[in-house]
Design an enzyme around this catalytic site. Structure first.
Site, short mmCIF file in Angstrom:
data_model
loop_
_atom_site.label_atom_id
_atom_site.label_comp_id
_atom_site.label_asym_id
_atom_site.label_seq_id
_atom_site.Cartn_x
_atom_site.Cartn_y
_atom_site.Cartn_z
N TYR A 311 0.86 -0.97 -0.16
CA TYR A 311 -0.13 0.12 -0.13
C TYR A 311 1.28 0.90 0.33
O TYR A 311 1.99 1.25 0.96
CB TYR A 311 -1.06 -0.34 1.15
CG TYR A 311 -1.51 1.24 1.20
CD1 TYR A 311 -2.39 1.39 0.58
CD2 TYR A 311 -1.92 1.99 3.24
CE1 TYR A 311 -3.35 3.26 1.23
CE2 TYR A 311 -2.78 3.45 2.55
CZ TYR A 311 -3.17 3.61 2.15
OH TYR A 311 -3.74 4.78 2.06
N CYS A 312 1.22 2.05 -0.99
CA CYS A 312 1.32 3.30 -1.21
C CYS A 312 3.07 3.58 -1.13
O CYS A 312 3.22 2.89 -2.59
CB CYS A 312 0.92 4.46 0.44
SG CYS A 312 2.04 5.95 0.12
N LEU A 313 3.59 3.80 -0.09
CA LEU A 313 4.85 3.52 -0.34
C LEU A 313 5.24 2.32 -0.34
O LEU A 313 6.44 1.23 -0.24
CB LEU A 313 6.18 3.86 0.71
CG LEU A 313 5.73 5.93 0.47
CD1 LEU A 313 6.22 6.77 1.92
CD2 LEU A 313 6.12 6.53 -0.55
N GLY A 315 3.95 -0.45 -1.02
CA GLY A 315 3.77 -1.05 -2.35
C GLY A 315 5.01 -0.18 -3.67
O GLY A 315 5.33 -1.34 -4.64
N LEU A 339 -2.07 -1.40 -4.40
CA LEU A 339 -3.13 -0.43 -3.60
C LEU A 339 -2.56 0.63 -3.01
O LEU A 339 -1.43 1.58 -2.79
CB LEU A 339 -3.18 -0.44 -1.89
CG LEU A 339 -3.60 -2.31 -1.81
CD1 LEU A 339 -4.73 -2.65 -0.48
CD2 LEU A 339 -4.08 -3.26 -3.35
#
Length: 581
Positions: A311-313, A315, A339
């Site tokens: 998720y975010c960083l 990812g 994500l």
């Protein structure tokens, strides 16, 4: 132990550099990390080109005349129910109260919106201005206009007047209490714990910490079904905030939902670093973070490929790890889910306003003195992107109308900020944001360049429609840099709210499609036009996708941890790192 080199006197050059660093660090603290040089350069670029464009000046004069005429006609109109000439943006809720439609409040709101319209036009589409400078000027103008809004003034805001007339002086006393509490918190005091409690109301999916090192704790969640899918899921959250954005209340916890669907779920809980970790590198977050978590999961659930989800960083670092694994022949990943995660940063949205060489130099000097980037400094940058709502509207309601902040799970998570190690954050900003090395084929791991195109496992990528942090056009670019099967899902909502989109959540929709290996590329806008929105939560689509890319749900749940392999249960979820402030 101090070495002779440490005791050696500094040269004049070193002392001069230290003086510059101290000055920049002090300035950056006052400006919240914004470089005054970048600010001056942006204004000079815009004003210089506007001064040399008499035709554009005449256009702006015409616009001012039209706006003034529209305001006058609206003021003289006999029908107050008629639509006003200027409308706020659909995300701007400052003027939704019915009182703004009545005189004299209507005239103040319309005058403000007309002024906003003119300044937006003045700072847009001016030939010759550097695009980054134009964006900065628009951003700074927006900050000034947000501060000058009549909605911030007690005597000009009909909602404040109505509240005061109904509740009397108690509104002022409540507002004063809120202001003093926020002032105390800003000075370092711990906030009152009146909201959802970590480990009890939120971040409360049952599980055990089964591994811990200096960077993260690995949580294994207890099974909720008699049989499970054989392949485990490893979630890599962002380290900018606490992991439990993915484990909020039981009803909207993505982790809890995954477990209830028969998945064995592991999640990393990053440490909230202090100055002792100042020299921790970005690659250590990959090696001692993601790869260490993969090693642990492989030992606890041996012989099974792993579904990686970032998720975010998280990812971004998971993508770096996956490309490195592909290069090195490590085939432990079954799939990759990203994500709201960017792998290309050329269109990284408004956060790029805070980044160039000048900005980064100021941040680096400030972080060098502190050892970390403070969480409140990071949060301030995010709040500035939506200042009219996150700063001014909140201040009006809290201080002038005496309203408490809503004690929601998302609000509690949003207030639970974290710090960034100086070296890691500098490397992340420079190599990814500023120089965009990952998608450009210039990002090296262990001295050798990696390529996203080497990733051959199926990918499920999620973008959110109104994301200010990872704009969906930027997230979509994973389609340009990979060749494997790619399912892309675009969901309603923003960076956090779009991901926390549980089944049953009202007014949610998504678009989705699958690109098979070898399919032609479609640009993001064409893709969106050709895929109609579907009502509901994207979680179910992801659940079906995970099941389709793994084995049937017929395996017995694995044991919690693997004591014989050195991974005994250490503490109940959510562990200890999540409580570090």
């Amino acid at each position: 132990m101090t070495t002779p080199k440490d005791n050696a006197p500094k040269s004049p050059k070193d002392r001069h550099a230290a003086l510059d660093q101290a000055l920049h660090a002090a300035t950056a603290k006052l400006t919240n990390g914004l470089s005054p040089h970048a600010t001056v350069a942006a204004w000079a670029d815009w004003m210089g080109h506007l001064a040399a464009a008499p035709g554009r000046q005449m256009d702006l004069w015409d616009r001012a005349t039209r706006n003034a005429t529209a305001l006058m006609q609206d003021a003289l109109r006999a029908d107050p129910a008629a639509a006003p000439p200027f409308q706020p943006d659909h995300t701007d809720h400052r003027f939704t109260h019915s009182g703004w439609g009545q005189p004299p409040f209507r005239a103040w709101a319309q005058g403000y919106l007309a002024t906003q319209d003119w300044w937006q036009a003045a700072a847009s589409d001016l030939p010759g201005v550097q695009p980054r400078n134009a964006e900065r000027v628009r951003f700074m103008l927006r900050q000034m206009l947000d501060a000058a809004s009549p909605s911030n003034a007690p005597a000009l805001n009909p909602e404040i007047i109505e509240t005061f007339s109904e509740k009397g002086p108690e509104v002022l006393s409540a507002g004063m209490r809120h202001w003093l509490a926020d002032l105390s918190q800003a000075a370092g005091a711990q906030p009152e714990d009146n909201g959802p409690r970590v480990g009890q109301d939120i971040a409360c999916t049952p599980g055990q910490v089964v591994f811990r090192n200096h960077l993260f704790e690995l949580i294994q969640y207890a099974p909720q079904t008699e049989t499970v899918h054989a392949e485990p899921v490893l979630i890599v959250p962002a380290w900018i905030m606490k992991y439990y954005i993915l484990d909020l209340s039981p009803h909207n916890s993505l982790i809890n939902w995954l477990v209830s669907q028969g998945h064995t779920v592991f999640c990393m809980s990053w440490v909230n670093p202090d100055a002792e970790l100042a020299d921790t590198s970005l690659d250590e977050y990959r090696r001692d973070g993601v790869m260490a978590a993969l090693d642990a999961v492989s030992q606890i659930v041996p012989g099974q490929a792993i579904h990686g989800c970032g998720y975010c960083l998280g990812g971004t670092i998971l993508s770096i790890a996956a490309a490195t694994m592909a290069r090195d022949g490590d085939d432990r990943l079954a799939s990759l889910s990203l994500l709201a995660a960017q792998t290309d940063f050329s269109e990284a949205g408004e956060l790029l306003l805070f980044l160039d060489e000048s900005q980064l130099a100021f941040l680096e000097d400030m972080m060098a003195e502190q050892g970390t980037l403070d969480g409140h400094q990071m949060a301030g940058a995010f709040q500035a992107l939506r200042a009219e709502d996150l700063v001014w509207t909140r201040a009006v309601r809290r201080y002038l109308m005496g309203e408490d902040d809503r004690a929601t799970d998302m609000a509690a998570w949003n207030a639970d900020t974290t710090r960034m190690p100086a070296r890691m954050h500098s490397e992340y900003l420079r190599s990814l944001f500023l120089e965009n090395r990952l998608s450009a084929g210039r990002f090296a791991v262990d001295g050798r360049v990696i390529a996203l195109r080497d990733i051959h496992v199926p990918i499920f990528a999620v973008g959110t429609e109104t994301d200010h942090i990872a704009p969906w056009h930027s997230v979509y670019k994973i389609a340009l840099f990979t060749q494997s099967e790619l399912t892309f899902c675009l969901t309603s909502g923003g960076h956090n709210g779009g991901i926390v989109s549980e089944p049953g959540h009202k007014n949610r929709h998504y678009r989705i499609s699958c690109r098979k290996a070898g399919d032609l590329y479609a640009d993001p806008d064409s893709w969106a036009e050709n895929h109609a929105p579907q009502e509901g939560s994207w979680w179910r689509e992801w659940g079906r996708w995970l099941a389709a890319h793994g084995g049937a749900r017929n395996a017995a749940p694995p044991a919690m941890g693997a004591p014989d392999q050195g991974f005994p249960p250490l503490d109940p979820a959510p562990g200890t790192y999540v409580h570090i402030r």
